[in-house]
Design a protein around this motif. Structure first.
Motif: not given
Length: 322
Positions: A197-212, A214-223
């Motif tokens: 569970f933890g491993q696949d959760l972590g993979l999902a989390f990182q892939l969303i980080d990768d996408a964000l 290129y698609s997020g903004d500093a105000g919501t990302l914190g970076k």
């Protein structure tokens, strides 16, 4: 994930108290620098995962609290080191610590937090949990070094990239859940399920980080969005985009990522290519698949309170915007 935060509220407040106590040092820069980063963490997902896994498996004592605090210290130490390596400007919405106190202090305080983590692990009284988190610390370091050596490699395969983030990011999620289960005396089968569970959760989390990135903004990302691009990091969206673009566009990626010869407007073009090729959509789809396999790993758990709350955490990981 409000249900999970509510369930774990008393435990997480106790974990926060442990974190504050173990950040203390007679050397003033240590608590000041550590607090700068740790105080900016609102979610504390990894220690939350340790608590939830332990309670899901029937834990009644407080051993999981020390393990959860240790997990947060390991995570924070790796962030301090990462920001120095990557020359990051922002972390959790704040100026990166190395820009305030300098790179040497940031690295050494990261080392201090690793040491504190191991003190907490020993205090938890579980050799098995200590072994899990010690192994995770080694695997994370290996993943970071592998990423450093392959970070600008445009010929990196998707399979190798997944192995990198499995070590660099997902390993601590996996170890956090497994250590919580072990501390509760769960069966080997249940411990393996929580680790999956933890491993696949972590993979999902990182892939969303990768996408964000290129698609997020500093105000919501914190970076700053585009940090991966500016640092020349090869991530899954970029690998997918490169596979689906023409030779002339590959020249763009070689210039900006491999040679890091970036100009005004390059990040906007990179974002446009991500959208045109469907790279972000494909990355999101893969993250969703990992979230589903994470939820399936604990589907047969009897708990009617902690199990659905943990499964909601997997949904949160892929629906978040920061």
């Amino acid at each position: 994930m409000d249900h999970l935060l509510s369930l774990a509220g008393p435990d997480m407040r106790a974990v926060d108290a442990l974190i504050r106590t173990h950040m203390d040092s007679p050397v003033p820069v240590i608590p000041a620098l550590a607090d700068h980063l740790i105080a900016g963490s609102a979610k504390r997902l990894r220690p939350l995962l340790t608590i939830a896994a332990a309670r899901l498996c029937g834990a009644r004592d407080d051993a999981c609290l020390k393990l959860a605090a240790a997990v947060e210290f390991i995570h924070t130490a790796t962030l301090l080191h990462d920001d120095v390596v990557d020359s990051s400007q922002l972390r959790r919405g704040r100026v990166a610590a190395h820009l305030i106190w300098g790179a040497p202090a940031s690295v050494l305080v990261g080392d201090f937090l690793f040491a504190r983590a191991f003190e907490l692990m020993v205090g938890a009284g579980s050799m098995s949990a200590l072994e899990i988190l010690a192994r995770a610390s080694r695997v994370i370091s290996e993943g970071e070094v592998l990423q450093l050596t392959r970070s600008h490699d445009l010929d990196l395969s998707q399979e190798i990239y997944i192995e990198i983030i499995k070590a660099k990011t997902a390993e601590l999620f996996a170890a956090a859940a497994e250590a919580g289960a072990v501390s509760a005396g769960a069966s080997p089968e249940r411990c393996r399920a929580l680790r999956r569970f933890g491993q696949d959760l972590g993979l999902a989390f990182q892939l969303i980080d990768d996408a964000l990135d290129y698609s997020g903004d500093a105000g919501t990302l914190g970076k700053n969005p585009g940090d991966d691009f500016r640092e020349g990091k090869v991530t899954l969206p970029l690998l997918i985009a490169m596979q689906r673009t023409s030779a002339s566009e590959r020249d763009f990626w070689v210039r900006t990522i491999d040679r890091r010869e970036q100009q005004d407007g390059d990040f906007d073009r990179a974002r446009a290519l991500m959208a045109e090729t469907g790279a972000l959509d494909e990355t999101l789809a893969m993250a969703l698949r990992y979230a589903e396999t994470a939820k399936a790993a604990i589907e047969d758990t009897a708990s009617t309170t902690w199990r659905p709350a943990l499964q909601d955490l997997a949904d949160f990981a892929v629906m978040r915007r920061a």
